[in-house]
Design an enzyme around this catalytic site. Structure first.
Site, PDB file in Angstrom:
ATOM      1  CE  LYS A 167      -4.947  -6.256 -35.780  1.00 50.91           C
ATOM      2  NZ  LYS A 167      -3.930  -5.634 -34.906  1.00 50.91           N
ATOM      3  CG  HIS A 174      -7.364   1.656 -28.508  1.00 53.18           C
ATOM      4  ND1 HIS A 174      -6.323   1.273 -29.324  1.00 53.18           N
ATOM      5  CD2 HIS A 174      -8.316   0.683 -28.609  1.00 53.18           C
ATOM      6  CE1 HIS A 174      -6.622   0.112 -29.896  1.00 53.18           C
ATOM      7  NE2 HIS A 174      -7.817  -0.258 -29.488  1.00 53.18           N
ATOM      8  CD  GLU A 211      -2.660   1.185   2.605  1.00 51.32           C
ATOM      9  OE1 GLU A 211      -3.144   2.252   3.007  1.00 51.32           O
ATOM     10  OE2 GLU A 211      -2.816   0.084   3.198  1.00 51.32           O
ATOM     11  CB  THR A 238       2.676  -8.619 -28.203  1.00 56.46           C
ATOM     12  OG1 THR A 238       1.826  -8.587 -29.360  1.00 56.46           O
ATOM     13  CG2 THR A 238       1.823  -8.802 -26.943  1.00 56.46           C
ATOM     14  NE  ARG A 257      -5.789  -8.460 -32.356  1.00 60.20           N
ATOM     15  CZ  ARG A 257      -4.503  -8.214 -32.220  1.00 60.20           C
ATOM     16  NH1 ARG A 257      -3.678  -9.206 -31.933  1.00 60.20           N
ATOM     17  NH2 ARG A 257      -4.023  -7.002 -32.378  1.00 60.20           N
ATOM     18  NE  ARG A 309      -4.681  -2.638 -25.208  1.00 57.99           N
ATOM     19  CZ  ARG A 309      -3.538  -3.287 -25.067  1.00 57.99           C
ATOM     20  NH1 ARG A 309      -3.089  -4.055 -26.057  1.00 57.99           N
ATOM     21  NH2 ARG A 309      -2.822  -3.179 -23.964  1.00 57.99           N
ATOM     22  CD  GLN A 310     -10.735  -4.206 -20.337  1.00 54.42           C
ATOM     23  OE1 GLN A 310     -11.723  -4.627 -19.739  1.00 54.42           O
ATOM     24  NE2 GLN A 310      -9.527  -4.169 -19.788  1.00 54.42           N
TER      25      GLN A 310
END
Length: 313
Positions: free
Chosen positions: A195, A133, A43, A226, A197, A99-100
């Site tokens: 692409k 994003h 913490e 990545t 996935r 990304r979410q």
């Protein structure tokens, strides 16, 4: 009338200290004094070691995962609110969890919306960020959002390369709008990679829409994680007759064995900003600083001036 302190103060979260030092230097102030105490269980507690009552403060910190970076930003904002800062601007060079931004399957969160609400609940009165994003994430906030574009930094560098037969490429269909914007500014052709996935971060198949024969290709994306997409796209384009392949990615997340992939790839150069500090050096990675861009925008925000000149596209 009460005496309102019009001085701007800049503070930083630990993960963005080097960038914050450069921003403060370009802004013309010293970085504010804040210390973080850590308990043995992990913490931590940030503490402002100077008065911020009645001031406008800027808190600089990218919120890339793990969760400690976001939590530190929230605690810094909350501490500033409780110390009676007049305006609290969260400066997020990289807005993590972006990304979410939608439900792409049942029973999953919309994390970008949740993060936006947490920042506002903590006490942020304004957000400054760069290359989200998804542009629509701005709509998750009820407070003003200044969404900057790294094209302000990248375009002059690309023009300085004087590449013949320049072609801009998008590594996926979702980035086509960004690629077309760059191609319009540079008066170049555009190609797009398609692409598929197998799962997150794993590409099963990639095709190229457009001709790259005899072209110097520049891939454009908002982030590199990545590096699987970029290195695969570079391989495909060189196989199709490209003269060279470079990549421009605003946010260098570079997780897993990304550095090794880049070193072993056919990419000639990966150009990124310092929105996220690099974990290690690479002969193929060139870092362009976004410090001056943020300093200029923060200065204009503080003095209630227009920032439209900072939007090249």
């Amino acid at each position: 009338m009460p005496n309102v302190n019009t001085e701007a103060k800049i503070f930083t979260c630990t993960q963005s200290k080097e960038l914050a030092l450069n921003i403060a230097d370009a802004f013309g102030v010293n970085l504010g004094n804040v210390i973080t105490s850590t308990y043995s269980d992990g913490e931590f507690q940030p503490s402002y070691e100077e008065s911020i009552r009645g001031t406008r403060i800027f808190i600089i910190g990218s919120t890339h995962p793990g969760p400690e970076n976001l939590m530190e930003m929230l605690l810094m904002i909350d501490a500033a609110k409780r110390a009676s800062a007049r305006h609290i601007t969260a400066v997020l060079p990289y807005f993590g969890w972006a990304r979410q931004d939608r439900k792409d399957k049942p029973r999953v969160p919309i994390a970008a919306k949740l993060v936006a609400k947490m920042l506002e609940a903590a006490g942020a009165t304004r957000i400054i960020t760069m290359d989200l994003h998804a542009d629509q994430i701005q709509g998750f906030f009820e407070k003003p959002v200044d969404h900057l574009f790294a094209s302000t930094i990248f375009l002059p560098y690309l023009q300085s390369l004087n590449l013949d037969n320049l072609t801009i490429a998008s590594p996926d269909m979702g980035g086509s709008k960004r690629a077309y914007a760059y191609s319009k500014a540079l008066e170049s052709d555009v190609v797009i990679c398609y692409k598929q996935r197998a799962k997150a971060n794993v590409i099963s198949h990639m095709e190229l829409i457009g001709d790259v024969t005899g072209k110097n290709v520049v891939l454009v994306d908002d982030m590199v994680d990545t590096a699987g997409t970029l290195t695969k796209a570079a391989d495909v384009m060189m196989e199709r007759g490209a003269l060279s392949v470079r990549a421009i990615c605003t946010h260098p997340i570079l997780s897993g064995n990304a550095y090794q992939k880049i070193e072993n790839s056919k990419l000639e150069e990966l150009i990124v900003t310092d929105s996220i500090p690099l974990k290690q050096k690479s002969s193929k990675i060139r870092v362009l600083s976004c410090a001056q861009l943020f300093a200029d925008v923060m200065h204009n925000v503080h003095y209630n001036k227009s920032i439209s000149s900072k939007f090249i596209m």
